[in-house]
Design a protein around this motif. Structure first.
Motif, PDB file in Angstrom:
ATOM      1  N   LEU A 133       0.829  -1.205   0.000  1.00 15.53           N
ATOM      2  CA  LEU A 133       0.000   0.000   0.000  1.00 15.53           C
ATOM      3  C   LEU A 133       0.870   1.263   0.000  1.00 15.53           C
ATOM      4  O   LEU A 133       0.558   2.249  -0.679  1.00 15.53           O
ATOM      5  CB  LEU A 133      -0.930   0.000   1.215  1.00 15.53           C
ATOM      6  N   ILE A 134       1.941   1.234   0.765  1.00 15.89           N
ATOM      7  CA  ILE A 134       2.850   2.385   0.804  1.00 15.89           C
ATOM      8  C   ILE A 134       3.497   2.605  -0.564  1.00 15.89           C
ATOM      9  O   ILE A 134       3.699   3.738  -0.997  1.00 15.89           O
ATOM     10  CB  ILE A 134       3.927   2.177   1.891  1.00 15.89           C
ATOM     11  N   ARG A 135       3.800   1.505  -1.247  1.00 17.70           N
ATOM     12  CA  ARG A 135       4.388   1.619  -2.589  1.00 17.70           C
ATOM     13  C   ARG A 135       3.436   2.321  -3.552  1.00 17.70           C
ATOM     14  O   ARG A 135       3.863   3.005  -4.480  1.00 17.70           O
ATOM     15  CB  ARG A 135       4.720   0.222  -3.120  1.00 17.70           C
ATOM     16  N   ILE A 136       2.135   2.161  -3.336  1.00 16.37           N
ATOM     17  CA  ILE A 136       1.143   2.813  -4.187  1.00 16.37           C
ATOM     18  C   ILE A 136       0.996   4.290  -3.830  1.00 16.37           C
ATOM     19  O   ILE A 136       0.923   5.157  -4.707  1.00 16.37           O
ATOM     20  CB  ILE A 136      -0.220   2.102  -4.052  1.00 16.37           C
TER      21      ILE A 136
ATOM     22  N   ALA B 125      10.123   3.511   0.047  1.00 19.12           N
ATOM     23  CA  ALA B 125       9.202   2.939  -0.946  1.00 19.12           C
ATOM     24  C   ALA B 125       9.367   3.559  -2.324  1.00 19.12           C
ATOM     25  O   ALA B 125       8.939   2.975  -3.322  1.00 19.12           O
ATOM     26  CB  ALA B 125       7.757   3.127  -0.473  1.00 19.12           C
ATOM     27  N   LEU B 126      10.000   4.720  -2.414  1.00 21.82           N
ATOM     28  CA  LEU B 126      10.228   5.356  -3.710  1.00 21.82           C
ATOM     29  C   LEU B 126      11.312   4.634  -4.506  1.00 21.82           C
ATOM     30  O   LEU B 126      11.390   4.785  -5.727  1.00 21.82           O
ATOM     31  CB  LEU B 126      10.624   6.827  -3.515  1.00 21.82           C
ATOM     32  N   SER B 127      12.134   3.841  -3.821  1.00 24.38           N
ATOM     33  CA  SER B 127      13.262   3.173  -4.486  1.00 24.38           C
ATOM     34  C   SER B 127      13.286   1.665  -4.294  1.00 24.38           C
ATOM     35  O   SER B 127      13.800   0.944  -5.151  1.00 24.38           O
ATOM     36  CB  SER B 127      14.593   3.751  -3.969  1.00 24.38           C
ATOM     37  N   LEU B 128      12.754   1.171  -3.198  1.00 26.48           N
ATOM     38  CA  LEU B 128      12.841  -0.254  -2.879  1.00 26.48           C
ATOM     39  C   LEU B 128      11.525  -0.969  -3.127  1.00 26.48           C
ATOM     40  O   LEU B 128      10.456  -0.414  -2.866  1.00 26.48           O
ATOM     41  CB  LEU B 128      13.226  -0.446  -1.408  1.00 26.48           C
ATOM     42  N   PRO B 129      11.565  -2.211  -3.613  1.00 22.47           N
ATOM     43  CA  PRO B 129      10.344  -3.038  -3.678  1.00 22.47           C
ATOM     44  C   PRO B 129       9.798  -3.273  -2.281  1.00 22.47           C
ATOM     45  O   PRO B 129      10.528  -3.202  -1.289  1.00 22.47           O
ATOM     46  CB  PRO B 129      10.841  -4.350  -4.301  1.00 22.47           C
ATOM     47  N   ALA B 130       8.502  -3.557  -2.198  1.00 22.98           N
ATOM     48  CA  ALA B 130       7.866  -3.778  -0.899  1.00 22.98           C
ATOM     49  C   ALA B 130       8.522  -4.923  -0.132  1.00 22.98           C
ATOM     50  O   ALA B 130       8.632  -4.880   1.090  1.00 22.98           O
ATOM     51  CB  ALA B 130       6.379  -4.054  -1.093  1.00 22.98           C
ATOM     52  N   GLY B 131       8.979  -5.959  -0.852  1.00 20.38           N
ATOM     53  CA  GLY B 131       9.609  -7.092  -0.194  1.00 20.38           C
ATOM     54  C   GLY B 131      10.876  -6.716   0.548  1.00 20.38           C
ATOM     55  O   GLY B 131      11.139  -7.216   1.645  1.00 20.38           O
TER      56      GLY B 131
ATOM     57  N   LEU C 172      14.091 -17.019   3.119  1.00 17.25           N
ATOM     58  CA  LEU C 172      13.475 -18.047   2.288  1.00 17.25           C
ATOM     59  C   LEU C 172      12.105 -17.606   1.754  1.00 17.25           C
ATOM     60  O   LEU C 172      11.724 -17.973   0.649  1.00 17.25           O
ATOM     61  CB  LEU C 172      13.306 -19.342   3.081  1.00 17.25           C
ATOM     62  N   LEU C 173      11.396 -16.828   2.557  1.00 16.47           N
ATOM     63  CA  LEU C 173      10.033 -16.448   2.188  1.00 16.47           C
ATOM     64  C   LEU C 173       9.974 -15.474   1.018  1.00 16.47           C
ATOM     65  O   LEU C 173       9.106 -15.556   0.168  1.00 16.47           O
ATOM     66  CB  LEU C 173       9.323 -15.824   3.392  1.00 16.47           C
ATOM     67  N   VAL C 174      10.864 -14.526   1.016  1.00 16.79           N
ATOM     68  CA  VAL C 174      10.798 -13.456   0.019  1.00 16.79           C
ATOM     69  C   VAL C 174      11.972 -13.574  -0.941  1.00 16.79           C
ATOM     70  O   VAL C 174      13.125 -13.433  -0.541  1.00 16.79           O
ATOM     71  CB  VAL C 174      10.800 -12.071   0.689  1.00 16.79           C
ATOM     72  N   ARG C 175      11.676 -13.833  -2.179  1.00 22.75           N
ATOM     73  CA  ARG C 175      12.725 -13.907  -3.204  1.00 22.75           C
ATOM     74  C   ARG C 175      13.012 -12.500  -3.699  1.00 22.75           C
ATOM     75  O   ARG C 175      12.171 -11.849  -4.321  1.00 22.75           O
ATOM     76  CB  ARG C 175      12.271 -14.782  -4.358  1.00 22.75           C
ATOM     77  N   LEU C 176      14.200 -12.045  -3.429  1.00 21.88           N
ATOM     78  CA  LEU C 176      14.572 -10.695  -3.834  1.00 21.88           C
ATOM     79  C   LEU C 176      15.162 -10.727  -5.234  1.00 21.88           C
ATOM     80  O   LEU C 176      16.133 -11.425  -5.493  1.00 21.88           O
ATOM     81  CB  LEU C 176      15.592 -10.110  -2.852  1.00 21.88           C
ATOM     82  N   GLY C 177      14.574  -9.944  -6.098  1.00 23.34           N
ATOM     83  CA  GLY C 177      15.115  -9.825  -7.446  1.00 23.34           C
ATOM     84  C   GLY C 177      16.362  -8.964  -7.442  1.00 23.34           C
ATOM     85  O   GLY C 177      16.661  -8.284  -6.458  1.00 23.34           O
ATOM     86  N   PRO C 178      17.124  -8.978  -8.521  1.00 20.26           N
ATOM     87  CA  PRO C 178      18.342  -8.174  -8.585  1.00 20.26           C
ATOM     88  C   PRO C 178      18.023  -6.680  -8.562  1.00 20.26           C
ATOM     89  O   PRO C 178      17.197  -6.187  -9.315  1.00 20.26           O
ATOM     90  CB  PRO C 178      18.973  -8.594  -9.923  1.00 20.26           C
ATOM     91  N   VAL C 179      18.648  -5.991  -7.667  1.00 24.38           N
ATOM     92  CA  VAL C 179      18.491  -4.536  -7.564  1.00 24.38           C
ATOM     93  C   VAL C 179      19.863  -3.913  -7.674  1.00 24.38           C
ATOM     94  O   VAL C 179      20.788  -4.288  -6.951  1.00 24.38           O
ATOM     95  CB  VAL C 179      17.838  -4.134  -6.228  1.00 24.38           C
ATOM     96  N   ALA C 180      20.010  -2.971  -8.593  1.00 25.32           N
ATOM     97  CA  ALA C 180      21.293  -2.319  -8.788  1.00 25.32           C
ATOM     98  C   ALA C 180      21.715  -1.583  -7.519  1.00 25.32           C
ATOM     99  O   ALA C 180      20.911  -0.876  -6.900  1.00 25.32           O
ATOM    100  CB  ALA C 180      21.206  -1.339  -9.955  1.00 25.32           C
ATOM    101  N   VAL C 181      22.946  -1.773  -7.122  1.00 20.45           N
ATOM    102  CA  VAL C 181      23.459  -1.115  -5.923  1.00 20.45           C
ATOM    103  C   VAL C 181      23.816   0.323  -6.267  1.00 20.45           C
ATOM    104  O   VAL C 181      24.932   0.645  -6.660  1.00 20.45           O
ATOM    105  CB  VAL C 181      24.696  -1.857  -5.366  1.00 20.45           C
ATOM    106  N   GLU C 182      22.835   1.195  -6.132  1.00 24.26           N
ATOM    107  CA  GLU C 182      23.001   2.612  -6.380  1.00 24.26           C
ATOM    108  C   GLU C 182      22.888   3.373  -5.067  1.00 24.26           C
ATOM    109  O   GLU C 182      22.442   2.832  -4.058  1.00 24.26           O
ATOM    110  CB  GLU C 182      21.938   3.109  -7.364  1.00 24.26           C
TER     111      GLU C 182
END
Length: 292
Positions: A22-25, A86-92, A134-144
């Motif tokens: 919800l915060i991401r929205i 939330a402006l830069s990171l996925p909710a997970g 294990l629960l949350v699969r984190l996709g690749p996020v560029a280290v910026e």
């Protein structure tokens, strides 16, 4: 810990787990300051109405300064920091970093002499982090730079929650949970009032964002904060914050049910690890006979 306490922890986790999507929205539409301010104001109104209906008195003025500190640590600061992240990171990512709150609470309570730092609780935290991974699969996020700053913001928010939970526990010893919750949200609203007003012209609300703010303010902020304080009156602060370990579990569940997101193979073992961690930290054992 009684079964009803453990059930309330799960209930809180389920609703708070939905707050990160919800915060991401809402954060891009209202901005970090605006979203935090509106969320606090809505929560304050809801709690004030409940107090009116229940004919409950407000805390005495002498207690307001201490509750103001509580409002900054457990409401204003975490809301703002998670909104920024939330402006830069996925909710997970945010949900995973939020799961560090029990660790900060445990260490803070031990440092302040409120609770004992036991091997069982340390093992529970380690097990919980393993389950979250294990629960949350984190996709690749560029280290910026913005990603690093966002992750730092989440960690600071979790630390604020964790340390603030100790003050919440102390507040419940002298104040009614409903009144203390209402004052805390009034205080947070006052703190965020000017920044919210200044950033108002840049807000770009959508229908989805407005509905999201209503849910965040009225349910996951106001009502859930009150329920959390009522629960904290009966259990240790560390045990209460252990609900954060289950939040990623429910984040995955909500995504699978309502967003048709795939359920990963690590969900079941991850869920079991998280639940085992919560048992270790809270001391809840449904097989142990109750005393008295």
């Amino acid at each position: 810990m009684q079964t009803r306490h453990f059930a309330q922890l799960i209930f809180l986790s389920a609703l708070w787990g939905a707050s990160f999507p919800l915060i991401r929205i809402a954060s891009p539409a209202f901005g970090p300051w605006g979203l935090a301010g509106l969320r606090c104001a809505l929560a304050a109104v809801v709690l004030a109405v409940i107090m009116r209906v229940m004919n409950e008195r407000w805390p005495v003025r002498a207690a307001w300064p201490r509750l103001a500190v509580l409002s900054v640590l457990t409401i204003a600061a975490p809301f703002l920091l998670f909104n920024y992240a939330a402006l830069s990171l996925p909710a997970g990512y945010s949900a995973i970093l939020n799961a560090t709150a029990p660790l900060f609470s445990m260490l803070g309570a031990a440092a302040m002499g409120d609770e004992r730092l036991t091997r069982r609780r340390l093992a529970g935290c380690a097990l919980g982090f393993a389950g979250v991974a294990l629960l949350v699969r984190l996709g690749p996020v560029a280290v910026e730079t913005k990603v690093v700053l966002a992750a730092l913001a989440c960690t600071l928010a979790s630390a604020s929650y964790g340390v603030g939970a100790i003050l919440m526990k102390r507040a419940t010893l002298t104040q009614q949970p409903l009144g203390a919750s209402a004052v805390a949200h009034v205080g947070a609203t006052v703190v965020l009032l000017l920044p919210t007003a200044v950033t108002a012209p840049s807000m770009r609300p959508t229908t989805a964002a407005v509905l999201t703010v209503l849910l965040l303010g009225m349910v996951t902020s106001g009502l859930m904060y009150w329920i959390s304080m009522r629960l904290m009156r009966e259990i240790p602060a560390t045990a209460a914050t252990s609900s954060a370990l289950m939040i990623p579990l429910f984040g995955v569940t909500w995504g699978a049910l309502f967003l048709d997101e795939p359920v990963t193979s690590g969900m079941l073992p991850g869920a079991l690890l998280v639940l085992a961690a919560t048992v270790l930290i809270t001391g809840f054992n449904p097989l142990r006979p109750r005393r008295g």
